[in-house]
Write a protein that holds these residues in place. Structure first.
Motif, PDB file in Angstrom:
ATOM      1  N   GLU A 199      50.399  63.777 -32.664  1.00  0.00           N
ATOM      2  CA  GLU A 199      51.492  63.483 -33.549  1.00  0.00           C
ATOM      3  C   GLU A 199      52.959  63.422 -32.521  1.00  0.00           C
ATOM      4  O   GLU A 199      54.102  63.744 -32.636  1.00  0.00           O
ATOM      5  N   GLU A 200      52.655  63.308 -31.316  1.00  0.00           N
ATOM      6  CA  GLU A 200      53.829  63.819 -30.219  1.00  0.00           C
ATOM      7  C   GLU A 200      53.808  62.595 -29.440  1.00  0.00           C
ATOM      8  O   GLU A 200      53.273  61.949 -29.259  1.00  0.00           O
ATOM      9  N   GLU A 201      55.515  63.380 -29.402  1.00  0.00           N
ATOM     10  CA  GLU A 201      55.844  61.519 -28.171  1.00  0.00           C
ATOM     11  C   GLU A 201      56.388  62.212 -27.315  1.00  0.00           C
ATOM     12  O   GLU A 201      57.625  63.632 -27.539  1.00  0.00           O
ATOM     13  N   VAL A 202      57.028  62.217 -25.914  1.00  0.00           N
ATOM     14  CA  VAL A 202      57.636  62.591 -25.635  1.00  0.00           C
ATOM     15  C   VAL A 202      58.247  61.503 -24.233  1.00  0.00           C
ATOM     16  O   VAL A 202      57.772  60.384 -24.142  1.00  0.00           O
ATOM     17  N   ASP A 203      59.284  61.801 -24.240  1.00  0.00           N
ATOM     18  CA  ASP A 203      60.201  60.897 -22.712  1.00  0.00           C
ATOM     19  C   ASP A 203      59.545  61.015 -21.134  1.00  0.00           C
ATOM     20  O   ASP A 203      59.921  62.312 -21.029  1.00  0.00           O
ATOM     21  N   LEU A 204      59.087  60.115 -20.822  1.00  0.00           N
ATOM     22  CA  LEU A 204      58.958  60.478 -19.074  1.00  0.00           C
ATOM     23  C   LEU A 204      59.851  59.731 -18.123  1.00  0.00           C
ATOM     24  O   LEU A 204      60.264  58.423 -18.242  1.00  0.00           O
ATOM     25  N   ARG A 205      60.421  60.294 -17.223  1.00  0.00           N
ATOM     26  CA  ARG A 205      61.638  59.952 -16.570  1.00  0.00           C
ATOM     27  C   ARG A 205      60.623  59.602 -15.428  1.00  0.00           C
ATOM     28  O   ARG A 205      59.918  60.320 -14.597  1.00  0.00           O
ATOM     29  N   VAL A 206      60.186  58.641 -14.846  1.00  0.00           N
ATOM     30  CA  VAL A 206      59.143  57.641 -14.035  1.00  0.00           C
ATOM     31  C   VAL A 206      60.130  57.917 -11.943  1.00  0.00           C
ATOM     32  O   VAL A 206      61.398  56.997 -12.367  1.00  0.00           O
ATOM     33  N   SER A 207      59.610  57.948 -11.477  1.00  0.00           N
ATOM     34  CA  SER A 207      60.319  57.694  -9.988  1.00  0.00           C
ATOM     35  C   SER A 207      59.451  58.091  -8.952  1.00  0.00           C
ATOM     36  O   SER A 207      57.848  57.952  -9.037  1.00  0.00           O
ATOM     37  N   THR A 208      59.312  55.972  -8.404  1.00  0.00           N
ATOM     38  CA  THR A 208      58.333  55.452  -7.260  1.00  0.00           C
ATOM     39  C   THR A 208      58.803  55.907  -5.853  1.00  0.00           C
ATOM     40  O   THR A 208      60.125  55.879  -5.406  1.00  0.00           O
ATOM     41  N   LEU A 209      58.273  56.350  -4.789  1.00  0.00           N
ATOM     42  CA  LEU A 209      58.413  55.968  -3.844  1.00  0.00           C
ATOM     43  C   LEU A 209      57.409  55.477  -2.700  1.00  0.00           C
ATOM     44  O   LEU A 209      56.194  56.324  -2.730  1.00  0.00           O
ATOM     45  N   PRO A 210      57.645  54.915  -1.967  1.00  0.00           N
ATOM     46  CA  PRO A 210      57.040  54.234  -1.120  1.00  0.00           C
ATOM     47  C   PRO A 210      56.575  55.322   0.117  1.00  0.00           C
ATOM     48  O   PRO A 210      56.930  55.953   1.204  1.00  0.00           O
ATOM     49  N   THR A 211      55.327  55.289   0.361  1.00  0.00           N
ATOM     50  CA  THR A 211      54.384  56.765   1.387  1.00  0.00           C
ATOM     51  C   THR A 211      53.909  55.385   2.594  1.00  0.00           C
ATOM     52  O   THR A 211      53.527  54.427   2.277  1.00  0.00           O
ATOM     53  N   VAL A 212      53.450  56.046   3.325  1.00  0.00           N
ATOM     54  CA  VAL A 212      52.328  55.765   4.835  1.00  0.00           C
ATOM     55  C   VAL A 212      50.873  54.891   3.533  1.00  0.00           C
ATOM     56  O   VAL A 212      50.073  54.335   4.191  1.00  0.00           O
ATOM     57  N   HIS A 213      50.696  55.576   2.524  1.00  0.00           N
ATOM     58  CA  HIS A 213      48.984  55.286   2.175  1.00  0.00           C
ATOM     59  C   HIS A 213      49.579  54.516   0.748  1.00  0.00           C
ATOM     60  O   HIS A 213      48.606  54.321   0.225  1.00  0.00           O
ATOM     61  N   GLY A 214      50.925  54.424   0.391  1.00  0.00           N
ATOM     62  CA  GLY A 214      50.779  53.601  -1.109  1.00  0.00           C
ATOM     63  C   GLY A 214      52.045  53.875  -1.620  1.00  0.00           C
ATOM     64  O   GLY A 214      53.132  55.138  -1.014  1.00  0.00           O
ATOM     65  N   GLU A 215      52.432  53.606  -2.924  1.00  0.00           N
ATOM     66  CA  GLU A 215      53.802  53.835  -3.417  1.00  0.00           C
ATOM     67  C   GLU A 215      52.883  55.472  -4.700  1.00  0.00           C
ATOM     68  O   GLU A 215      52.315  55.567  -4.655  1.00  0.00           O
ATOM     69  N   LYS A 216      53.875  56.624  -4.114  1.00  0.00           N
ATOM     70  CA  LYS A 216      53.778  57.758  -4.343  1.00  0.00           C
ATOM     71  C   LYS A 216      54.220  57.541  -6.359  1.00  0.00           C
ATOM     72  O   LYS A 216      54.881  57.269  -6.133  1.00  0.00           O
TER      73      LYS A 216
END
Length: 610
Positions: free
Chosen positions: A297-314
């Motif tokens: 029954e729960e609904e949530v909005d997610l704000r997503v941020s990606t960032l390239p790091t030395v081991h891959g994307e965070k």
């Protein structure tokens, strides 16, 4: 034993004095110890009288020093565990800092984990090793049994038994690990698509074929469902050299809850990118997106941020609850004179009301709560935010877009042509925005905004640093409040206790005259003062804290404060004058909430210590 091959891990059977002496040998410059009592004496945790008492008890009953120490309670469980770590040269682990690895947990059934107080937390397939934390790393019977059961060599660490039992109950009970473990098994069966082979998967990933398949989708769904269940505000998916860790910010504190194999990282990130409408083949630049997630029954909005790091994307996902129930200022923790002063300030149809504090201190929530209270069809409320976190019905909300030229300053300039009554500017961060906000307030608008300073008084010199004219500032600022958020003590496991003399003295010095006022209001004496904490014997699945509440200091700009602004007095001088006129400092507000049993003194000092 295989587990004891490494010198740093070598441990003898309990009760072998010669071997215990060997464990205390001076390796790498470490001091040599023979017994636990010797370690505790050297650390000042035991007195010589207590040591003699333990020796006599050992002769009289034949019990081990460990058992006698536990029975008599001479030292805390943590001190005893630290002493064992030093004596036996076994690493001490803080369980809160190690995530749950579904692969590792799957190796040891929960029944065996509970029976032997063994918590597996990392699986090293390359070396055929299972890293575990144990209450008794000298229990060779348990080590041999688990090694035979798993076919893996055990690499033990040590932690307090209560911490281990709590972690076992939590990690085996939560669906997070078991469901992800099953999904990881399913993932390995998708060999035909070569999902995670670099260079061969870009086309499949770009088409969305792979990441829509059940295993990866199930991992992402489980991670997000757990975030909802645990009331997390943020989810961090972080690539490391050999693994991917998932951390949740729960009640303001980051907690590592899950460890994934590095092989699934790219698929998980691509799945989130597809949900967020991001470019999945762009891995060199940061990206931002949003999507909606529903669980039951729960609904949530997610704000997503990606960032390239030395081991891959965070990836960091901020959870924004889609709830119509905005908390009131009272529910946020604002009471008494502070509440009355805020109510008085927001009834004035013009002026500037500022909220200050570091990132994550709840400033936006407080502003939303105020706007929600004064929102009506009779007023035109406009907000300029970066980003818009919660959507409020009946309020015109605008998100800044610097790339398109929509900044706080340009947006505020446009707002003035939209016939607003009330304006909220997400943050005053430059000279132009400060000047426009002041001009808007002087032309009959009520302006709300935030400034990044540590105290309420510090906001006034900060605006002068932004080239705001002191005489305009003195006439436009109505009120400044500073805030932090502290975790609330879980009432189901709370107990009262008498504070030690030095703690009570600190409370008296911090509160000053407010301490006597508090005693009179409660009709109690100094000896009746009680603090609260979580019970040591609380159930293993019960958390110490649950939820958060604000601590505030509210500074109304009186005639005296206005004169000090004109004279460009320092923040310290302004704060002293405000305190003399009744302003409660944040730390004082926190101490009062601790005496009320809402939170703990340690939690207040964590966020408000200066």
């Amino acid at each position: 034993m295989k587990a004891m091959d490494q010198p740093a891990q070598a441990t003898p059977p309990a009760g072998a004095p010669a071997a215990q002496n060997a464990m205390g040998q001076n390796t790498g410059g470490r001091k040599r110890y023979s017994t636990l009592v010797e370690v505790l004496l050297d650390q000042g945790k035991l007195t010589t009288i207590q040591s003699d008492d333990i020796s006599l008890e050992q002769i009289r009953t034949g019990k081990s020093p460990d058992t006698i120490l536990e029975e008599k309670g001479y030292v805390s469980e943590q001190d005893l565990t630290e002493a064992k770590s030093l004596l036996y040269n076994i690493p001490l682990v803080d369980i809160d800092t190690i995530g749950a690895s579904p692969e590792a947990l799957a190796q040891v059934p929960d029944g065996i984990a509970k029976r032997y107080n063994v918590l597996p937390f990392r699986l090293d397939r390359a070396n055929n090793e299972l890293q575990v934390v144990m209450a008794d790393p000298l229990d060779l019977q348990a080590i041999e049994f688990v090694e035979r059961k798993t076919g893996l060599r055990m690499r033990p660490s040590i932690a307090p038994v209560s911490d281990i039992q709590r972690a076992i109950a939590e990690r085996y009970a939560q669906s997070l690990s078991s469901e992800v473990s099953q999904a990881l098994k399913d993932t390995s069966s998708f060999t035909g698509k070569k999902v995670f082979v670099a260079g061969e998967t870009d086309k499949a990933i770009a088409s969305g074929e792979v990441v829509r398949e059940a295993p990866i989708a199930k991992i992402v769904e489980t991670v997000l469902s757990f975030a909802l269940k645990s009331r997390a505000s943020d989810v961090h998916i972080e690539p490391m050299e050999e693994r991917t860790r998932i951390r949740y910010r729960i009640d303001g504190i980051l907690q590592e809850k899950l460890v994934l194999p590095k092989s699934v990282h790219e698929g998980v990130v691509s799945r989130i990118k597809i949900l967020s409408d991001l470019k999945i083949d762009e891995k060199r630049l940061p990206q931002d997106g949003r999507f909606t997630f529903r669980s039951g029954e729960e609904e949530v909005d997610l704000r997503v941020s990606t960032l390239p790091t030395v081991h891959g994307e965070k990836v960091v996902m901020r959870l924004l609850q889609k709830s119509d129930d905005m908390p009131s200022l009272n529910e946020l923790g604002m009471v008494g004179l502070a509440y009355d002063r805020v109510q008085e300030a927001i009834r004035i149809p013009h002026g500037i009301v500022l909220v200050t504090g570091p990132t994550g201190s709840g400033k936006t929530t407080t502003l939303y709560s105020i706007l929600n209270k004064i929102n009506s069809p009779k007023v035109n409320i406009m907000t300029l935010e970066d980003p818009v976190e919660y959507q409020l019905e009946g309020i015109n909300q605008v998100q800044v877009n610097p790339q398109a030229g929509l900044t706080f300053a340009s947006g505020l300039r446009s707002f003035l042509r939209q016939d607003p009554n009330i304006i909220m500017v997400g943050e005053i961060r430059d000279e132009e925005t400060a000047e426009l906000a002041i001009q808007a307030s002087l032309t009959g608008h009520l302006v709300f905004s935030t400034v990044h300073t540590n105290s309420a008084a510090g906001a006034l010199p900060r605006l002068i640093d932004m080239k705001a004219e002191p005489f305009l500032l003195a006439s436009s600022i109505t009120l400044v409040m500073a805030q932090r958020v502290v975790r609330k003590l879980n009432p189901d496991v709370a107990e009262e206790y008498v504070p030690p003399a030095e703690v009570l003295q600190d409370i008296k010095e911090t509160l000053g005259p407010v301490f006597e006022q508090y005693l009179q209001k409660k009709n109690i004496t100094e000896a009746d003062v009680r603090l609260s904490r979580a019970r040591a014997d609380r159930p293993t699945n019960a958390s110490e804290y649950h939820g958060r509440i604000g601590i505030f200091e509210v500074l109304p700009v009186t005639k005296e404060i206005s004169n000090m602004i004109l004279q460009q007095k320092s923040a310290a001088e302004i704060e002293i004058a405000a305190a003399q006129s009744g302003m409660l400092l944040m730390k004082q507000d926190g101490y009062i909430k601790a005496m009320e049993g809402v939170t703990t003194l340690e939690e207040v000092l964590r966020v408000a210590q200066t």
